[in-house]
Design an enzyme around this catalytic site. Structure first.
Site, PDB file in Angstrom:
ATOM      1  N   GLU A 192      -1.346  -0.922  -4.362  1.00 25.58           N
ATOM      2  CA  GLU A 192      -1.210  -1.540  -2.944  1.00 25.58           C
ATOM      3  C   GLU A 192      -0.337  -2.816  -2.737  1.00 25.58           C
ATOM      4  O   GLU A 192       0.547  -2.917  -1.653  1.00 25.58           O
ATOM      5  CB  GLU A 192      -2.613  -1.673  -2.335  1.00 25.58           C
ATOM      6  N   GLU A 195       3.285  -1.437  -3.194  1.00 27.42           N
ATOM      7  CA  GLU A 195       3.669  -0.689  -2.105  1.00 27.42           C
ATOM      8  C   GLU A 195       3.971  -1.472  -0.789  1.00 27.42           C
ATOM      9  O   GLU A 195       4.921  -1.236   0.192  1.00 27.42           O
ATOM     10  CB  GLU A 195       2.586   0.322  -1.672  1.00 27.42           C
ATOM     11  N   GLU A 196       3.026  -2.568  -0.442  1.00 26.90           N
ATOM     12  CA  GLU A 196       3.130  -3.367   0.414  1.00 26.90           C
ATOM     13  C   GLU A 196       4.083  -4.512   0.379  1.00 26.90           C
ATOM     14  O   GLU A 196       4.914  -5.079   1.504  1.00 26.90           O
ATOM     15  CB  GLU A 196       1.913  -4.059   0.895  1.00 26.90           C
TER      16      GLU A 196
END
Length: 312
Positions: A192, A195-196
């Site tokens: 995460e 991805e962010e």
């Protein structure tokens, strides 16, 4: 030549008849094979299923060879006979897996007292308690798991934070998201964060767990929100503009005091400051993979580090 011509004209017709005969035989064979997966007790067909160690029966309608065009009434009679047999055998419960292509069977099962347990992708699972008293069957999973990664740069005392796009309040928070099925907590946090923010990192420890019931973002179910400590492997930010409004390396001391954050983020920022001052061993819940009682399986255990001599 005339005989040859006649034979040539005759052959396609013969081939069609042979082909049609083979197709008919194949259909008959398929029907026989399908029905052979049902067994008969006292002349009546009964559904087959797997018996678990708790005395329950699991029947998967997509795997026992039911005719694809079976009617609701025909299945109802078949189920009725099976229930009589299972009750006579003292079975405790029935788990009925119904593929979406046979959803009409769910209506028939409901008429016999079955209720929905859960649905997933292309099938639903219905249950019926056959034992004495109230049902002791376990409820379906009721939690979603969200994981965030607090990526701490120990050399500068800064931590990676984001502001989510399309939120009512643009508060600083740690990047994160929902854990995928079968995904370990640390893997979710690392995935995460990348991805962010575009920053690569590695899992170091678990820091905190928040439990909240009747969560609006979890369809009214319960939510577990876990924050992990990560160590950065890269530092350049290339954040996802579809998910994030802003992304920065922010001083932990500032994050702990600012009003532009959430209560849990501020609390964990203070926890991380304590770790920087006293050592992360004072705040970390480290992970160890341990063999499960089920052969060939493992689980991950998170706890404060123990002295080496007390481990077993």
């Amino acid at each position: 030549m005339a005989a040859c011509a006649f034979t040539t004209r005759l052959l396609p017709s013969v081939r069609r008849r042979v082909s049609s005969s083979r197709a008919s035989a194949l259909r008959v064979f398929s029907c026989v094979a399908a029905r052979s997966q049902l067994h008969r007790e006292d002349g009546a067909a009964a559904l087959t299923g797997k018996v678990d160690r708790f005395g329950g029966v699991t029947v998967n309608l997509g795997r026992i060879g039911l005719p694809t065009d079976i009617s609701e009434s025909s299945f109802s009679r078949l189920l009725q006979g099976s229930l009589l047999q299972w009750r006579a055998e003292g079975k405790a419960a029935v788990w009925l897996h119904v593929p979406i292509s046979l959803s009409r069977c769910a209506s028939a099962a409901a008429a016999h007292g079955f209720t929905f347990h859960h649905a997933k992708d292309d099938h639903a699972v219905l249950t019926l308690w056959l034992g004495e008293g109230e049902s002791r069957l376990p409820a379906f999973a009721t939690h979603q798991v969200g994981v965030a990664g607090a990526v701490v740069d120990e050399s500068s005392g800064k931590v990676l934070v984001v502001q989510d796009r399309n939120k009512t309040k643009n508060a600083w928070k740690f990047p994160g998201g929902l854990s995928d099925l079968g995904e370990n907590i640390g893997v979710t946090a690392v995935r995460e964060v990348f991805e962010e923010t575009g920053v690569r990192s590695e899992f170091r420890s678990l820091l905190s767990i928040r439990q909240q019931h009747n969560h609006p973002g979890a369809f009214g179910m319960s939510d577990m929100y876990i924050i992990c400590r990560l160590r950065p492997l890269t530092y350049d930010i290339n954040f996802c503009v579809q998910e994030c409004l802003r992304c920065e390396w922010l001083d932990l001391a500032e994050l702990a005091e600012t009003v532009d954050t959430t209560p849990i983020t501020a609390r964990v920022a203070k926890l991380l400051l304590h770790g920087l001052e006293r050592g992360f061993h004072a705040i970390d819940l480290s992970m160890e993979e341990i063999p499960a009682v089920y052969s060939g399986m493992f689980y991950q255990l998170y706890h404060r580090p123990l002295p080496q001599i007390t481990k077993s």
